[in-house]
Design a protein around this motif. Sequence first.
Motif, PDB file in Angstrom:
ATOM      1  N   SER A  18       3.062 -10.485  19.302  1.00  0.00           N
ATOM      2  CA  SER A  18       1.685 -10.977  19.224  1.00  0.00           C
ATOM      3  C   SER A  18       0.876 -10.356  18.089  1.00  0.00           C
ATOM      4  N   GLN A  19       1.451  -9.447  17.347  1.00  0.00           N
ATOM      5  CA  GLN A  19       0.691  -8.698  16.348  1.00  0.00           C
ATOM      6  C   GLN A  19       0.105  -9.611  15.276  1.00  0.00           C
ATOM      7  N   VAL A  20      -1.035  -9.197  14.754  1.00  0.00           N
ATOM      8  CA  VAL A  20      -1.697  -9.941  13.692  1.00  0.00           C
ATOM      9  C   VAL A  20      -1.824  -9.036  12.477  1.00  0.00           C
ATOM     10  N   SER A  21      -1.881  -9.645  11.310  1.00  0.00           N
ATOM     11  CA  SER A  21      -2.107  -8.891  10.097  1.00  0.00           C
ATOM     12  C   SER A  21      -3.519  -8.320  10.118  1.00  0.00           C
ATOM     13  N   LEU A  22      -3.661  -7.051   9.780  1.00  0.00           N
ATOM     14  CA  LEU A  22      -4.985  -6.444   9.751  1.00  0.00           C
ATOM     15  C   LEU A  22      -5.753  -6.835   8.497  1.00  0.00           C
ATOM     16  N   GLY A  23      -5.055  -7.289   7.469  1.00  0.00           N
ATOM     17  CA  GLY A  23      -5.720  -7.816   6.291  1.00  0.00           C
ATOM     18  C   GLY A  23      -6.427  -6.762   5.457  1.00  0.00           C
ATOM     19  N   VAL A  24      -7.275  -7.256   4.568  1.00  0.00           N
ATOM     20  CA  VAL A  24      -8.024  -6.409   3.635  1.00  0.00           C
ATOM     21  C   VAL A  24      -9.268  -5.832   4.325  1.00  0.00           C
ATOM     22  N   PRO A  25      -9.587  -4.554   4.160  1.00  0.00           N
ATOM     23  CA  PRO A  25      -8.878  -3.538   3.364  1.00  0.00           C
ATOM     24  C   PRO A  25      -7.951  -2.667   4.194  1.00  0.00           C
ATOM     25  N   HIS A  26      -7.758  -3.032   5.462  1.00  0.00           N
ATOM     26  CA  HIS A  26      -7.094  -2.136   6.401  1.00  0.00           C
ATOM     27  C   HIS A  26      -5.650  -1.832   6.008  1.00  0.00           C
ATOM     28  N   GLU A  27      -4.925  -2.829   5.528  1.00  0.00           N
ATOM     29  CA  GLU A  27      -3.538  -2.586   5.159  1.00  0.00           C
ATOM     30  C   GLU A  27      -3.454  -1.705   3.911  1.00  0.00           C
ATOM     31  N   GLN A  28      -4.389  -1.913   2.979  1.00  0.00           N
ATOM     32  CA  GLN A  28      -4.413  -1.060   1.792  1.00  0.00           C
ATOM     33  C   GLN A  28      -4.754   0.381   2.173  1.00  0.00           C
ATOM     34  N   ILE A  29      -5.692   0.537   3.106  1.00  0.00           N
ATOM     35  CA  ILE A  29      -6.072   1.879   3.549  1.00  0.00           C
ATOM     36  C   ILE A  29      -4.881   2.579   4.199  1.00  0.00           C
ATOM     37  N   ALA A  30      -4.178   1.863   5.073  1.00  0.00           N
ATOM     38  CA  ALA A  30      -3.024   2.445   5.760  1.00  0.00           C
ATOM     39  C   ALA A  30      -1.956   2.866   4.758  1.00  0.00           C
ATOM     40  N   SER A  31      -1.732   2.020   3.761  1.00  0.00           N
ATOM     41  CA  SER A  31      -0.739   2.350   2.743  1.00  0.00           C
ATOM     42  C   SER A  31      -1.174   3.560   1.931  1.00  0.00           C
ATOM     43  N   SER A  32      -2.458   3.608   1.573  1.00  0.00           N
ATOM     44  CA  SER A  32      -2.977   4.722   0.792  1.00  0.00           C
ATOM     45  C   SER A  32      -2.896   6.027   1.570  1.00  0.00           C
ATOM     46  N   VAL A  33      -3.278   5.965   2.849  1.00  0.00           N
ATOM     47  CA  VAL A  33      -3.217   7.162   3.686  1.00  0.00           C
ATOM     48  C   VAL A  33      -1.785   7.662   3.784  1.00  0.00           C
ATOM     49  N   LYS A  34      -0.854   6.738   3.924  1.00  0.00           N
ATOM     50  CA  LYS A  34       0.565   7.107   4.010  1.00  0.00           C
ATOM     51  C   LYS A  34       1.007   7.800   2.727  1.00  0.00           C
ATOM     52  N   ASN A  35       0.580   7.243   1.585  1.00  0.00           N
ATOM     53  CA  ASN A  35       0.957   7.836   0.303  1.00  0.00           C
ATOM     54  C   ASN A  35       0.310   9.209   0.111  1.00  0.00           C
ATOM     55  N   ILE A  36      -0.963   9.321   0.516  1.00  0.00           N
ATOM     56  CA  ILE A  36      -1.653  10.605   0.400  1.00  0.00           C
ATOM     57  C   ILE A  36      -0.965  11.658   1.260  1.00  0.00           C
ATOM     58  N   ALA A  37      -0.615  11.260   2.491  1.00  0.00           N
ATOM     59  CA  ALA A  37       0.065  12.194   3.395  1.00  0.00           C
ATOM     60  C   ALA A  37       1.405  12.621   2.820  1.00  0.00           C
ATOM     61  N   ALA A  38       2.130  11.658   2.203  1.00  0.00           N
ATOM     62  CA  ALA A  38       3.424  11.992   1.597  1.00  0.00           C
ATOM     63  C   ALA A  38       3.223  12.940   0.425  1.00  0.00           C
ATOM     64  N   GLY A  39       2.170  12.711  -0.357  1.00  0.00           N
ATOM     65  CA  GLY A  39       1.879  13.587  -1.481  1.00  0.00           C
ATOM     66  C   GLY A  39       1.520  14.982  -1.034  1.00  0.00           C
ATOM     67  N   MET A  40       0.769  15.065   0.070  1.00  0.00           N
ATOM     68  CA  MET A  40       0.400  16.378   0.586  1.00  0.00           C
ATOM     69  C   MET A  40       1.635  17.135   1.053  1.00  0.00           C
ATOM     70  N   ARG A  41       2.554  16.445   1.681  1.00  0.00           N
ATOM     71  CA  ARG A  41       3.780  17.098   2.129  1.00  0.00           C
ATOM     72  C   ARG A  41       4.589  17.590   0.932  1.00  0.00           C
ATOM     73  N   LEU A  42       4.624  16.764  -0.143  1.00  0.00           N
ATOM     74  CA  LEU A  42       5.362  17.155  -1.344  1.00  0.00           C
ATOM     75  C   LEU A  42       4.722  18.371  -2.002  1.00  0.00           C
ATOM     76  N   ASN A  43       3.378  18.376  -2.062  1.00  0.00           N
ATOM     77  CA  ASN A  43       2.684  19.529  -2.634  1.00  0.00           C
ATOM     78  C   ASN A  43       2.927  20.788  -1.815  1.00  0.00           C
ATOM     79  N   ASP A  44       2.946  20.652  -0.498  1.00  0.00           N
ATOM     80  CA  ASP A  44       3.231  21.785   0.371  1.00  0.00           C
ATOM     81  C   ASP A  44       4.619  22.357   0.073  1.00  0.00           C
ATOM     82  N   TRP A  45       5.579  21.449  -0.159  1.00  0.00           N
ATOM     83  CA  TRP A  45       6.968  21.885  -0.427  1.00  0.00           C
ATOM     84  C   TRP A  45       6.994  22.671  -1.740  1.00  0.00           C
TER      85      TRP A  45
END
Length: 341
Positions: free
Chosen positions: A309-336
């Motif tokens: 039943s899921q629906v696309s969250l659309g703009v800007p929510h999907e972009q935000i989720a992707s950005s947050v994911k990338n930021i979190a990945a970058g933070m983990r890389l910087n920590d390493w």
Amino acid sequence: MGRANGEQVRGTGNFGTGWGHGAEPAEAKKIFELYASAGGNFIDTANVYQFGQSEQLLGDLIAADRDHFVVATKYTNGTDSTAGVSAKGNSRKNMMRAVEESLKRLNTDHIDLYWAHISDSMTPMEEVLRGFDDLVRAGKILYAGLSNFPAWRIARADLMAEVRGWASMVAIQTEYSLAERTAERELLPMAEALGLAITTWSPLGGGLLTGKYRDHPANTRLEKLGMLVHTETTEKDTLLMNTIFEVAKEAGATATHIAIAWLLHQARTSSTALIPILGSRTADQLQATLGALEVVLDASQVARLDAASQVSLGVPHEQIASSVKNIAAGMRLNDWHRLHA
């Protein structure tokens, strides 16, 4: 606000036959008594329902024990479909006339929760809010809410009421079910963030989620209610219905039970009150629906229903989720890098 068994609201759009379909007074009484006996005390109506008959019938039914029940009604649409523009919409003039008429039909001196039924896209929020504030101060309504309003208008109203010291909104009302989840984009997160209760209408997608339209595709209710009824017209609809029937078979329940049980699961995981409105036309329908209170979905079943039943969250929510994911990945890389510098 009261709830049936802590879970559901009784909707009374089918109390009366002014629309040419609905429950006769005797059947409405059976529905009301069944709901009350199940522990329910929160009842939702509107001046437009059955052209005023719903409020009149409800007024008779609650008269013997008015204070036990939490009564919500709405204005915006009038009881006369031929009325002019001054008798419709969100204006102060229409609000003040409508509340007096509703009080008379409900045979009560106050309304517990008064909704603006739907945004007319014209009346300033200041006008609506000041009208609600005046009614609260006069004791004619206890609380106010916004039904079928866009999230940006509700958020603005919430802040405006706080800043100006007016009566605040306590709840929103919106369509929400396995058949209609777009409220997850803006309305539900907004309500949770602002601490607003959420009442949800059409929990069965206008009957789609019961599966009855598969057996009776020519159901006359489709013709009478039009846009309020969802139909199985896409591959996604078919996947959803197939999933509901599969889960129902596993749980030894009906499709109706599964649709309501999913909503109750959403309610349990929400940070604010999320309350489905049951609008059954007969006592038998309500009895069948209340059986959902005994159904508990496991994590796998919820996940399958979510996926179907899921629906696309659309703009800007999907972009935000992707950005947050990338930021979190970058933070983990910087920590390493810091750990291995």
